[in-house]
Design a protein around this motif. Structure first.
Motif, mmCIF file in Angstrom:
data_model
loop_
_atom_site.group_PDB
_atom_site.id
_atom_site.type_symbol
_atom_site.label_atom_id
_atom_site.label_comp_id
_atom_site.label_asym_id
_atom_site.label_seq_id
_atom_site.Cartn_x
_atom_site.Cartn_y
_atom_site.Cartn_z
ATOM 1 N N UNK A 165 0.840 -1.193 0.000
ATOM 2 C CA UNK A 165 0.000 0.000 0.000
ATOM 3 C C UNK A 165 0.879 1.249 0.000
ATOM 4 N N UNK A 166 0.324 2.329 -0.513
ATOM 5 C CA UNK A 166 0.928 3.655 -0.351
ATOM 6 C C UNK A 166 0.038 4.435 0.611
ATOM 7 N N UNK A 205 -4.837 -7.369 7.156
ATOM 8 C CA UNK A 205 -3.635 -7.065 7.946
ATOM 9 C C UNK A 205 -4.026 -6.789 9.386
ATOM 10 N N UNK A 206 -3.245 -7.268 10.330
ATOM 11 C CA UNK A 206 -3.364 -6.800 11.708
ATOM 12 C C UNK A 206 -2.023 -6.973 12.400
ATOM 13 N N UNK A 314 -7.773 1.108 6.574
ATOM 14 C CA UNK A 314 -6.870 2.034 5.892
ATOM 15 C C UNK A 314 -7.573 3.214 5.229
ATOM 16 N N UNK A 315 -8.687 3.048 4.544
ATOM 17 C CA UNK A 315 -9.307 4.206 3.887
ATOM 18 C C UNK A 315 -9.760 5.296 4.862
ATOM 19 N N UNK A 358 -5.087 9.895 8.067
ATOM 20 C CA UNK A 358 -4.894 9.409 6.705
ATOM 21 C C UNK A 358 -5.470 10.417 5.708
ATOM 22 N N UNK A 359 -4.661 10.770 4.724
ATOM 23 C CA UNK A 359 -5.122 11.644 3.647
ATOM 24 C C UNK A 359 -5.514 10.828 2.425
ATOM 25 N N UNK A 360 -4.671 9.836 2.091
ATOM 26 C CA UNK A 360 -4.955 8.990 0.936
ATOM 27 C C UNK A 360 -4.217 7.671 1.095
ATOM 28 N N UNK A 361 -4.889 6.576 0.830
ATOM 29 C CA UNK A 361 -4.270 5.252 0.858
ATOM 30 C C UNK A 361 -4.579 4.562 -0.468
#
Length: 480
Positions: A165-166, A205-206, A314-315, A358-361
């Protein structure tokens, strides 16, 4: 030290490792003959300092996962710190510095960030799947509210099961993480709510926090106590060196450091759905896949079942933290790809919405090592077990580095294929995960190892037989 319970022990005892295998990761499993000697080689790769590559790696991270323990309750928490690249630095190979304020407002793990506390750290670069771990002791507070951590153990891990991921963080929101509690925070004791269960079921994921401190006696106020660990003094001069701010030297006495006690945090990954929530929401199950055989987390759980989990949506930046107890069931391979199964009983949970700025994933790709998730619920009674589907009947060397494996399909698999439940065609990509101890080499000697090999199917199960071919590294591994 308590021996693992009988239901947690593997079905066969393995050779005892060297007594020198005594570190936070695997020493308990070695002592009880629960892992092979290969696992005990960890003592040769676990350092008490960070190599230059690790020091540079941590300095480039914007997320740092950690394990901390509440001294009042003994609850173990997995959590995450965030900052711009450079908020983590290493003044020298024995120290890691985290710029302050080094916690998220309202985070229950913050109670374990006191001088003398043990802490487990994981740096994970999601874009490259690189990860390095460092377990240590908080030696002194920083003037800016940050942390200075003395290295107890430093080691790297393989890139398996990491989804690429980014992650882009919002710089403006980062500034308020330590002072502003996320908009909505939900708490619970025992069973997860529907929203939390859905978050877990969708996760790929965890992060798992464990402790190597032996379980305490019934008179202990916490579920463990560190007095069982032998404390050893470490001269301050070994830790405070050039490059360390002057206030660190002599400001706070260096705490005693137990020789074999500590915390650890590790990554767990798989296809969405690889973590199964029980119908009542009180427990979670996940498969133990083929890994690097160091048994870091499992060794700790053999000593102390206390554990903490961290899930991230993540989002949105939501975090779900769970604390409770975990047990490893070595004979339970019912989940797809499982070499063993971990069962986690939930004690307390905390769901913080928008906790990470978070801004963007951007999801890049899934790990090629992820076993397919073939089931999301318990196996129905009477359904065929995994071992009833295929039997390896022959292994042929086709050319240098290429082998063909021939499988005989069971009646259950032929029936399932005929019913359209296991549809595939010749030439289709498939992934087989099997134990090579069931096979023999050219000298008719058993080969003992694990392999998850990408293969090409050459026929269908409806005929009662099929063969697959592997090439490259997978085939080399199969050769033993």
């Amino acid at each position: 030290m308590q021996a693992p319970t009988a239901h947690n022990a593997p079905h066969s005892a393995l050779v005892e490792c060297d007594q020198a295998c005594s570190f936070v990761a695997t020493h308990s499993l070695c002592a009880h003959n629960l892992v092979s000697p290969r696992a005990c080689t960890g003592r040769r790769v676990v350092r008490d300092y960070m190599p230059e590559q690790h020091r540079e790696f941590f300095g480039n991270q914007q997320l740092l996962y950690f394990a901390a323990q509440d001294p009042a309750t003994g609850n173990l928490w997995a959590s995450v710190l965030a900052g711009a690249p450079g908020f983590i630095s290493s003044p020298n190979p024995k120290l890691l510095s985290i710029a302050g304020p080094a916690h998220v407002a309202g985070d229950p793990a913050a109670a374990g960030l006191e001088v003398g506390s043990r802490i487990g750290l994981l740096g994970l670069e999601l874009t490259t799947r690189r990860r390095n771990r460092m377990n240590g002791t908080l030696v002194t507070p920083q003037q800016d509210g940050g942390l200075l951590i003395a290295v107890d153990q430093s080691f790297g891990n393989c890139p398996k099961y990491i989804q690429a991921r980014e992650v882009e963080l919002d710089p403006a929101l980062l500034q308020h993480m330590s002072t502003q509690v996320p908009g909505v925070v939900q708490h619970g004791t025992g069973a997860l709510g529907l929203e939390q269960a859905e978050l877990v079921s969708a996760a790929d994921t965890f992060f798992l926090a464990t402790s190597s401190s032996p379980v305490g006696n019934s008179n202990s106020s916490a579920p463990y106590h560190e007095s069982a660990c032998q404390a050893v003094a470490q001269p301050e001069s070994q830790l405070v060196d050039e490059g360390v701010p002057a206030f660190a030297a002599g400001l706070v006495p260096l705490p005693q450091k137990p020789a074999a006690c500590g915390l650890d945090v590790s990554h767990r990954g798989g296809a969405p759905g690889f973590v199964v929530v029980s119908g009542d929401g009180n427990s979670l199950r996940w498969p133990g896949y083929t890994g690097n055989d160091m048994f870091n987390s499992f060794g700790n759980l053999a000593l102390n079942p206390t554990a903490g989990l961290l899930f991230i949506d993540w989002p949105t930046g939501d975090t779900l933290q769970l604390t409770g107890t975990a047990a490893v069931h070595y004979d339970d391979t019912s989940l797809p790809g499982a070499k063993r199964t971990v069962v986690f009983e939930v004690t307390t949970w905390r769901h913080a919405h928008n906790a990470l700025p978070v801004k963007k994933v951007t999801f890049l790709n899934a790990s090629p090592h992820n076993p397919a998730v073939l089931q999301r619920t318990e196996r129905p009674q009477g359904a065929a077990a995994a071992g009833e589907w295929l039997t390896c009947t022959d292994v042929r060397v086709e050319a240098d580095g290429i082998k063909s494996y021939y499988f005989g399909a069971s009646a259950a698999m032929r029936a399932a294929t005929a019913a359209g439940k296991v549809p595939y065609q010749p030439g289709q990509y498939a992934s087989f995960d099997f134990q090579l101890s069931q096979l023999t080499d050219q000298h008719n000697q058993a080969v003992s190892d694990n392999i998850a090999a990408p293969t090409t199917s050459a026929s269908t199960a409806s005929t009662g037989a099929s063969n697959t071919s592997t090439a490259g590294q997978a085939a080399a591994a199969a050769a033993g």
